[in-house]
Scaffold this active site. Structure first.
Site, PDB file in Angstrom:
ATOM      1  NE  ARG A  50      15.602   9.575   3.011  1.00  8.70           N
ATOM      2  CZ  ARG A  50      15.460  10.705   3.654  1.00  8.70           C
ATOM      3  NH1 ARG A  50      14.421  11.880   3.476  1.00  8.70           N
ATOM      4  NH2 ARG A  50      15.718  10.817   4.438  1.00  8.70           N
ATOM      5  CG  ASP A  52      22.782   8.521  -2.699  1.00  4.45           C
ATOM      6  OD1 ASP A  52      21.649   9.279  -2.397  1.00  4.45           O
ATOM      7  OD2 ASP A  52      23.262   8.605  -2.421  1.00  4.45           O
ATOM      8  NE  ARG A 198      28.026   5.948  -3.341  1.00  7.44           N
ATOM      9  CZ  ARG A 198      27.359   6.907  -4.290  1.00  7.44           C
ATOM     10  NH1 ARG A 198      26.465   7.858  -4.415  1.00  7.44           N
ATOM     11  NH2 ARG A 198      28.517   7.695  -5.468  1.00  7.44           N
TER      12      ARG A 198
END
Lengths: 248, 248
Positions: A50, A52, A198
């Site tokens: 999923r 972002d 990230r």
């Protein structure tokens, strides 16, 4: 009921992320709406990951079940036609056994993170790469990345909103490759924590700027504390590249 | 007066082309406006090539003269700041001798043409590549391209609006390289006729689809007749990559 597996490319810029939201566009809702328009069925699409808001995919994998008889090729063509003009494309569609699950059957997930490292801002890559104006030392970044490979508690590199039961993950690969003004970080693991890629890339950029040493990556990891995180890289440069399954 | 040479990247989608127009945005006018805002001078920017509407550049070269004392680095930084949010970036800026001319001193120009060859439409590359849904045979395209390399009368591959004195050009390179679902055509010459690269690529696509044989490229060339042109490829996939100068 036939189960189909999709390979999906999307530009994450206009979306709130993969997952269906009450408010705002999502990739999942776009594909579900296209599938429903084609079949008249209430379709749920399950993805390998999923992503972002603002995160892209070149090879997201997902599955869906359709009752109406349809070939995989016809389904792909119809979804692509109905998805326009949303920047979502079904690259491949195949029938799979009923026990295939895009999320739970997935053996490995592969991400790339793209950094444009130059003074000048990006033009057509705006929102498609992270622009870092200060010169980055890619060799130092690669040296720092080595410390994260393997099985570790990645609490430092985990979002406060992460819903995983455990912060333990096995990072199989974290490569840093420079080509001209582009630096690409490639990350592979069976699964990742929320924001893990990230967060790792953000800290690697600190190493690249010389604000952190490569060893500071290990110290951050060993702190097992979100407060030890130096920087979370923006979603712009992140791409879900591929997912591996037993049958592949 | 100091003469500066610029290396420029731009996304051609929002522009009517490189050249200043009475109506509509151009890359030239955007850079000239930024230079004028910085210096208070009426600045003219000369480019190595005048790209058409929708054509992009990764390494356009251009020059401009500025009377006010300014360093090349400061000029680059100011132009990039003033160009925002236009998708135009000054990648490099250096001082050059007064006899340097981006157009007339140029020894060679290099273009790439990007084709996305797959059923599914492009997502983030919409307008940045030509989408060809039918399968292309890149080896056949490469075989067809060979016929165009060398010194020829390129009348067939020349726009009706071309202002060049002669249709004779020496094509130094026309390579076709496939990588996954991408086909890149690379073209190099001292100079090109108007629409020459797009016209060559359009015909190569016909070869790739099997509607033309590789030898049909030679027949089209030898016809020296615009009516022998099979297809003009859209601007979307075309990138001005680089220009060569004696001092490089």
């Amino acid at each position: 009921m036939t189960r189909f597996a999709l390979t999906i490319e999307y530009d994450g810029r206009p979306f709130m992320g993969w997952q269906r939201q009450k408010h705002g566009a999502s990739v999942q809702a776009a594909i579900e709406a296209a599938a429903a328009a084609m079949t008249g069925e209430a379709v749920v699409v399950h993805a390998a990951g999923r992503t972002d808001a603002g995160v892209h995919a070149r090879g997201m994998r997902a599955h869906l079940d359709i009752a109406r008889p349809v070939t995989a090729f016809r389904l792909m063509e119809a979804l692509n036609a109905l998805l326009r003009p949303a920047p979502v494309a079904i690259l491949d569609c195949v029938t799979v056994p009923d026990d295939f699950h895009a999320r739970f059957s997935c053996l490995a997930r592969h991400y790339e993170y793209h950094i444009v490292n130059r003074r000048a801002p990006p033009t057509w890559e705006k929102g498609l790469a992270w622009h870092v104006a200060r010169p980055l030392d890619a060799a130092a970044m690669a040296a720092g990345a080595v410390h994260l490979v393997g099985r570790h508690d990645f609490t430092t590199f985990r979002s406060a909103h992460c819903q995983a039961d455990s912060p333990l993950r096995t990072l199989d690969r974290l490569d840093v490759v420079q080509s001209g003004d582009r630096i690409v970080v490639s990350a592979s693991a069976r699964s990742f924590l929320h924001h893990q890629v990230r967060s790792m890339v953000g800290c690697l950029a600190l190493v690249g700027e010389g604000r952190w040493t490569p060893d500071d990556m290990r110290a951050a990891l060993e702190a097992r504390d979100r407060d030890a995180l130096g920087l979370n890289a923006p979603p712009d440069g992140l791409y879900f590249m591929a997912a591996d399954y037993p049958a592949d």
